[in-house]
Design a protein around this motif. Structure first.
Motif, PDB file in Angstrom:
ATOM      1  N   VAL A   1       0.831  -1.197   0.000  1.00 46.05           N
ATOM      2  CA  VAL A   1       0.000   0.000   0.000  1.00 46.05           C
ATOM      3  C   VAL A   1       0.881   1.269   0.000  1.00 46.05           C
ATOM      4  CG1 VAL A   1      -2.147   0.973   0.937  1.00 46.05           C
ATOM      5  CG2 VAL A   1      -1.582  -1.392   1.422  1.00 46.05           C
TER       6      VAL A   1
ATOM      7  N   THR B   1      -7.895   3.620  -3.677  1.00 45.17           N
ATOM      8  CA  THR B   1      -8.174   3.356  -2.265  1.00 45.17           C
ATOM      9  C   THR B   1      -9.586   3.846  -1.926  1.00 45.17           C
ATOM     10  OG1 THR B   1      -6.987   5.396  -1.746  1.00 45.17           O
ATOM     11  CG2 THR B   1      -5.782   3.337  -1.485  1.00 45.17           C
ATOM     12  N   ALA B   2     -10.051   3.464  -0.746  1.00 47.83           N
ATOM     13  CA  ALA B   2     -11.446   3.687  -0.372  1.00 47.83           C
ATOM     14  C   ALA B   2     -11.834   5.171  -0.369  1.00 47.83           C
ATOM     15  CB  ALA B   2     -11.705   3.091   1.010  1.00 47.83           C
TER      16      ALA B   2
ATOM     17  N   MET C   1     -25.572   8.850   3.807  1.00 45.79           N
ATOM     18  CA  MET C   1     -25.043   7.597   3.278  1.00 45.79           C
ATOM     19  C   MET C   1     -24.741   7.683   1.784  1.00 45.79           C
ATOM     20  SD  MET C   1     -24.806   5.316   5.657  1.00 45.79           S
ATOM     21  CE  MET C   1     -24.554   3.857   4.637  1.00 45.79           C
TER      22      MET C   1
ATOM     23  N   PHE D   1     -16.078  11.775   5.292  1.00 48.43           N
ATOM     24  CA  PHE D   1     -16.079  10.679   6.262  1.00 48.43           C
ATOM     25  C   PHE D   1     -15.046   9.629   5.853  1.00 48.43           C
ATOM     26  CE2 PHE D   1     -18.558   6.550   7.254  1.00 48.43           C
ATOM     27  CZ  PHE D   1     -17.867   6.337   8.431  1.00 48.43           C
ATOM     28  N   LYS D   2     -15.045   9.265   4.589  1.00 46.62           N
ATOM     29  CA  LYS D   2     -14.106   8.232   4.133  1.00 46.62           C
ATOM     30  C   LYS D   2     -12.662   8.711   4.236  1.00 46.62           C
ATOM     31  CE  LYS D   2     -16.702   7.002   0.343  1.00 46.62           C
ATOM     32  NZ  LYS D   2     -17.060   6.150  -0.811  1.00 46.62           N
TER      33      LYS D   2
ATOM     34  N   THR E   1      -9.578   6.988   6.369  1.00 45.01           N
ATOM     35  CA  THR E   1      -8.304   6.484   5.841  1.00 45.01           C
ATOM     36  C   THR E   1      -7.124   7.277   6.420  1.00 45.01           C
ATOM     37  OG1 THR E   1      -8.333   7.885   3.870  1.00 45.01           O
ATOM     38  CG2 THR E   1      -9.388   5.724   3.683  1.00 45.01           C
TER      39      THR E   1
ATOM     40  N   ASN F   1     -20.365   2.879   0.075  1.00 51.27           N
ATOM     41  CA  ASN F   1     -19.473   1.755  -0.257  1.00 51.27           C
ATOM     42  C   ASN F   1     -19.306   1.617  -1.770  1.00 51.27           C
ATOM     43  OD1 ASN F   1     -22.009   0.917  -0.867  1.00 51.27           O
ATOM     44  ND2 ASN F   1     -21.951  -0.979   0.312  1.00 51.27           N
TER      45      ASN F   1
ATOM     46  N   GLU G   1     -16.010  -1.824  12.682  1.00 52.03           N
ATOM     47  CA  GLU G   1     -14.877  -0.935  12.933  1.00 52.03           C
ATOM     48  C   GLU G   1     -13.628  -1.742  13.312  1.00 52.03           C
ATOM     49  OE1 GLU G   1     -16.546   2.497  14.976  1.00 52.03           O
ATOM     50  OE2 GLU G   1     -14.582   2.771  15.914  1.00 52.03           O
TER      51      GLU G   1
ATOM     52  N   GLY H   1      -6.812  -2.503   4.618  1.00 53.95           N
ATOM     53  CA  GLY H   1      -8.200  -2.060   4.539  1.00 53.95           C
ATOM     54  C   GLY H   1      -8.384  -0.996   3.462  1.00 53.95           C
ATOM     55  N   LEU H   2      -7.291  -0.345   3.071  1.00 53.62           N
ATOM     56  CA  LEU H   2      -7.416   0.824   2.201  1.00 53.62           C
ATOM     57  C   LEU H   2      -7.728   0.527   0.731  1.00 53.62           C
ATOM     58  CD1 LEU H   2      -4.530   3.031   3.684  1.00 53.62           C
ATOM     59  CD2 LEU H   2      -6.940   3.060   4.254  1.00 53.62           C
TER      60      LEU H   2
ATOM     61  N   LEU I   1     -13.421  -2.333   4.924  1.00 55.09           N
ATOM     62  CA  LEU I   1     -13.648  -0.896   5.093  1.00 55.09           C
ATOM     63  C   LEU I   1     -14.980  -0.464   4.454  1.00 55.09           C
ATOM     64  CD1 LEU I   1     -12.190   1.249   6.660  1.00 55.09           C
ATOM     65  CD2 LEU I   1     -11.024   1.957   4.583  1.00 55.09           C
TER      66      LEU I   1
ATOM     67  N   TYR J   1     -17.663  -1.288   6.833  1.00 56.13           N
ATOM     68  CA  TYR J   1     -17.717  -0.312   7.923  1.00 56.13           C
ATOM     69  C   TYR J   1     -18.506   0.934   7.493  1.00 56.13           C
ATOM     70  CZ  TYR J   1     -16.055   3.689  10.674  1.00 56.13           C
ATOM     71  OH  TYR J   1     -15.999   4.848  11.403  1.00 56.13           O
ATOM     72  N   PHE J   2     -18.180   1.443   6.312  1.00 54.83           N
ATOM     73  CA  PHE J   2     -18.910   2.629   5.829  1.00 54.83           C
ATOM     74  C   PHE J   2     -20.398   2.311   5.708  1.00 54.83           C
ATOM     75  CE2 PHE J   2     -14.783   3.591   3.377  1.00 54.83           C
ATOM     76  CZ  PHE J   2     -14.282   4.336   4.429  1.00 54.83           C
TER      77      PHE J   2
END
Ligand SMILES: Cc1cc2nc3c(=O)[nH]c(=O)nc-3n(C[C@H](O)[C@H](O)[C@H](O)COP(=O)(O)OP(=O)(O)OC[C@H]3O[C@@H](n4cnc5c(N)ncnc54)[C@H](O)[C@@H]3O)c2cc1C
Lengths: 378, 399
Positions: free
Chosen positions: A156, A202-203, A343, A353-354, A358, B206, B332, B342-343, B369, B372-373
């Motif tokens: 990562v 990434t998220a 949401m 939030f995301k 991270t 997500n 979490e 997780g990323l 992750l 979680y969201f």
């Protein structure tokens, strides 16, 4: 004592905030994130023109001689805009580490290109088994005549998908896998034979990569600093990263808080703005408290980022822990108080939030830094 | 008091376990174990397996296809299917509309709709929330105008889960704007293929599509699709809410997730040791475990009251509050356990697992992750946790 920004910092803050307002509205950000590159090279060029890419480098290296305080104001603005460009990876982490360890020749070769935006770096330090432990390095660099052979794996790597060069840490000595001694740092071109890069998003809409390398040959001149002696600089640059990330988180929190309060004032249920419900007022106040204290911790982190190791490490762990927890509260509360709307991917709330989530993970999460800080009390 | 399961109950548990072992299709099992999101076919496949066994509607009366199980048996059944990580049974037809039709529907409606709910040939969605009517559901505005043999329906529903899978929607509409808001609400059934019904996707945090906005423009709903009396919609909706509460604690699913957390923490390393050996981490897991135990015991106590003929009161709202808080805490911890891995975000993996592709990091990491969201939703939907606390404050504490 003085908690005010100095003149240079104020100017920087104004120009950065103006830039975010003008060039970084949320929809534009989303379309840049969705592009193939995942950010805008044009914006990166703009960063160069504004002098931001040279900010932390010495004047003799072509930079502006800024420090953690200057980076802080910039990163806070980047947080407000959810900026995608690889400033943290390329400048704050790798750029500063490179400048700290590189010799005159190495710097003369690369820094001008870094500062003018034509070249990007990524720091490849963490490994599959290392979690957040900085001393744990399994990758090896075997000395071989006038070159080194690197073998290992890096996990990562922030913005590792499209960097031109990597700073790869590998062991040239030390006792086993967990020793601060014996870690060396190498500058490796992305197109080196033997290097495999697997990039991904990434998220939070940013990007990273996993690297694997087997018998990757680099010249002796790729070594940065003394062999086996890179650890202290790596640790220092992680702390610079923590200070910068914390400031970015602060920017995210400001927007989340502001957006949430506005929503409480405008969203009506039961014929009244939901902000009239006391339980939501208190939740917004808790966010406000977290935000205000986060600012203090961000200032502390910037101030201590260049102190002696003992003072620096504990303060930065404290900051990262606090910011991690505050960021979680901000993200979760903002989502909750927005109800279903919180949401949705369409609204900016879920993206802040995301990002706050991270940010907590990067460079060690709140629990890791709690343990670090706790150990410092022994 | 007798807090352990009886030998008969344990035997029943074994029967359920063996059934799942024999009938749960391997490909679906693999997909679910990978943490991938089931699609429509996956849900239907599993529901039809349960239906063939006669176990699809445990809580319905026996003569309509129920199992005649005690609440404890239903509970054991939930535990076993959660432990096996099967797709969950979609609640819309089976736990929401079914009981409503059984209590309020006409004989015709029961005959027309119940069989297709049981065999999962009709997918229902729930059209309650609207852009301006969420927590304050009674202020809903979707209008149904009386046109003799039908209603003409106009308005919009939002956050409608799986409306894009659905054949039909049960829906709260306003048939009158006189008197109290609650009195003008009616409960109607409409067909998603009717002219004027349009479904627009909403992507959630997500990155996936499960909820929608549904636009209703001059949709003709025949009068025979009214459930109960005109104006009885609110009573029906409240009945449903009471019916849902004990199911919503999600104890069985959370226990399963706790097991998963342990398995993952045993594989992750921290300072050269399994993360599970780290006292700091494990203590935090232990605390959640204790909270879950307290919830489970409370849930059982409520079930036992129910068996003894004392229906759950509004204090059952606490099951929803604690149940969702615990679910969220587990997601979490799961995300935390995998650290940097997780990323990476891989949408395809969220939908179908890694399959033949070499995973990035450990194969279990990718969905954690995003889960979680996504689970932040659980304290928002089904009556937000703030609203549940309002209910307890008012109805239990008299404040
Ligand atoms: C993933 C997901 C799936 C869903 N699926 C469906 C579905 O299939 N069908 C359907 O009909 N609906 C569905 N919903 C909608 C859900 O029921 C609503 O989101 C919920 O009722 C909250 O309404 P809202 O989103 O309008 O938020 P709001 O009601 O606007 O609430 C915003 C915030 O204000 C708080 N609040 C509101 N009133 C009060 C009060 N009096 N006191 C204290 N706090 C208050 C809330 O708790 C929340 O924190 C779904 C929602 C989500 C997120």
């Amino acid at each position: 004592m003085d908690y005010q920004l100095n003149e240079l910092q104020q100017m920087l803050q104004q120009s950065a905030e103006k830039y975010i307002e003008r060039d970084y509205d949320f929809l534009t950000r989303q379309s840049r994130a969705a592009s193939d590159l995942g950010y805008s090279q044009q914006q990166w060029q703009q960063f160069a023109e504004l002098g931001w890419l040279g900010l932390p480098f010495n004047e003799e290296d072509g930079g502006f001689g800024g420090g953690a305080g200057e980076i802080m104001v910039l990163m806070e603005a980047f947080g407000r805009g959810l900026v995608l460009e690889p400033y943290l990876a390329s400048i704050v982490l790798s750029g500063q580490l490179f400048a700290r360890l590189g010799n005159t020749e190495q710097k003369a070769d690369l820094l001008p290109k870094l500062i003018d935006g034509s070249c990007k770096l990524a720091l490849a330090h963490s490994e599959p088994g290392s979690r957040y432990e900085l001393e744990r390095v399994q990758s090896k660099a075997d000395s071989n005549d006038a070159s080194y052979l690197l073998s290992g794996q890096k996990s990562v790597v922030l913005n590792g998908n499209d960097a031109d060069y990597y700073l790869i840490s590998a062991r040239t000595g030390g006792a086993g896998d967990i020793d601060a001694e014996g870690i060396s740092l190498f500058l490796v071109a992305a197109d080196s034979p033997g290097l495999t890069v697997r990039g991904y998003r990434t998220a939070d809409g940013l990007q990273a990569a996993d690297l694997t390398f087997e018998q990757l040959e680099v010249a002796e001149s790729a070594l940065l600093g003394e062999p086996g002696n890179a650890f202290e600089a790596i640790e220092w640059c992680f702390d610079q990263g923590i200070a910068a990330l914390s400031a970015e988180a602060l920017g995210c929190m400001e927007i989340l808080h502001q957006t949430t309060v506005e929503y409480l004032q405008t969203r009506k249920q039961f014929d009244t703005p939901i902000g009239k419900f006391q339980v939501l007022q208190h939740a917004a106040v808790d966010m406000f408290i977290a935000l205000s204290q986060s600012r203090s911790m961000v200032y502390l982190a910037a101030d201590r980022a260049d102190s002696a190791r003992d003072q620096r490490r504990a303060a930065l762990s404290a900051a990262k822990n606090f910011i991690g927890r505050a960021g979680r509260l901000m993200g979760q509360s903002a989502t909750q108080l927005h109800g279903g709307v919180g949401m949705s991917d369409e609204l900016n709330v879920s993206h802040y939030f995301k990002r706050l989530t991270t940010i907590n993970t990067w460079l060690g999460d709140d629990n890791h830094h709690l343990a670090q800080y706790s150990d410092s009390l022994l | 008091m007798q807090l352990d399961f009886t030998p008969e109950e344990e035997a029943f548990r074994l029967e359920v376990r063996e059934f799942i072992e024999a009938e749960y299709p391997q490909p679906l099992r693999d997909k679910m174990n990978a943490g991938a999101a089931p699609n429509k076919q996956d849900y239907v496949t599993w529901q039809q397996i349960l239906h063939r066994k006669g176990w699809i509607a445990p809580r319905w009366p026996e003569q309509y296809g129920g199992t005649g199980w005690s609440p404890t048996q239903s509970y054991i059944f939930d535990e076993e299917i959660s432990a096996a990580q099967t797709p969950r049974v979609m609640p819309f037809g089976l736990t929401m509309l079914g009981p409503v039709l059984l209590s309020f529907g006409s004989e015709d409606q029961k005959q027309q709709y119940l069989p297709a709910i049981l065999d999962s040939t009709t997918w229902w969605c729930q059209g309650y929330s609207e852009p301006d009517a969420g927590s304050d559901l009674a202020s809903l505005k979707t209008q149904a105008v009386d046109k003799g043999d039908h209603y003409l329906v106009n308005g919009s529903k939002i956050w409608t889960t799986y409306a894009h899978y659905a054949d039909k929607m049960f829906c709260l509409v306003r048939t009158s704007s006189e008197g109290r808001k609650q009195q003008g609400i009616s409960f109607v059934l409409l067909d998603m293929n009717d002219p004027g019904v349009e479904v627009a996707p909403i992507i959630t945090n997500n990155g996936l599509h499960t909820v929608n906005q549904v636009f209703l423009k001059d949709v003709k709903v025949p009068k025979e699709n009214l459930v109960g009396e005109e104006g009885a919609g609110w009573t029906i909706a409240k009945y449903l809410l009471g019916h849902e509460r004990t199911v919503i604690a999600g104890v069985a699913a959370s226990k399963q997730q706790m097991k998963r957390l342990k398995t993952i923490a045993e594989q992750e390393t921290q300072q050269g040791q399994p993360l599970w050996q780290d006292n700091r981490f494990r203590d935090r897991v232990a605390e959640v475990s204790i909270d879950l135990l307290a919830l489970e015991q409370t849930n059982m106590r409520v079930l036992s009251d129910e068996s003894a003929g004392r229906g759950p009161g509004p204090e059952a709202s606490l099951l929803k509050i604690r149940g969702t808080e615990i679910q969220q805490m587990i997601t979490e911890l799961l995300a935390e356990a995998v650290g940097y891995y997780g990323l990476p975000y891989h949408k395809e993996v969220l939908l179908s697992g890694w399959g033949e592709t070499e995973p990035v990091g450990p194969d279990y990491a990718a969905p954690l992750l995003p889960h979680y969201f996504d689970w932040r939703k659980s304290s928002i939907y089904g009556g937000s946790n703030e609203i549940q606390k309002n209910i307890i404050a008012k109805a239990v504490l008299g404040l």
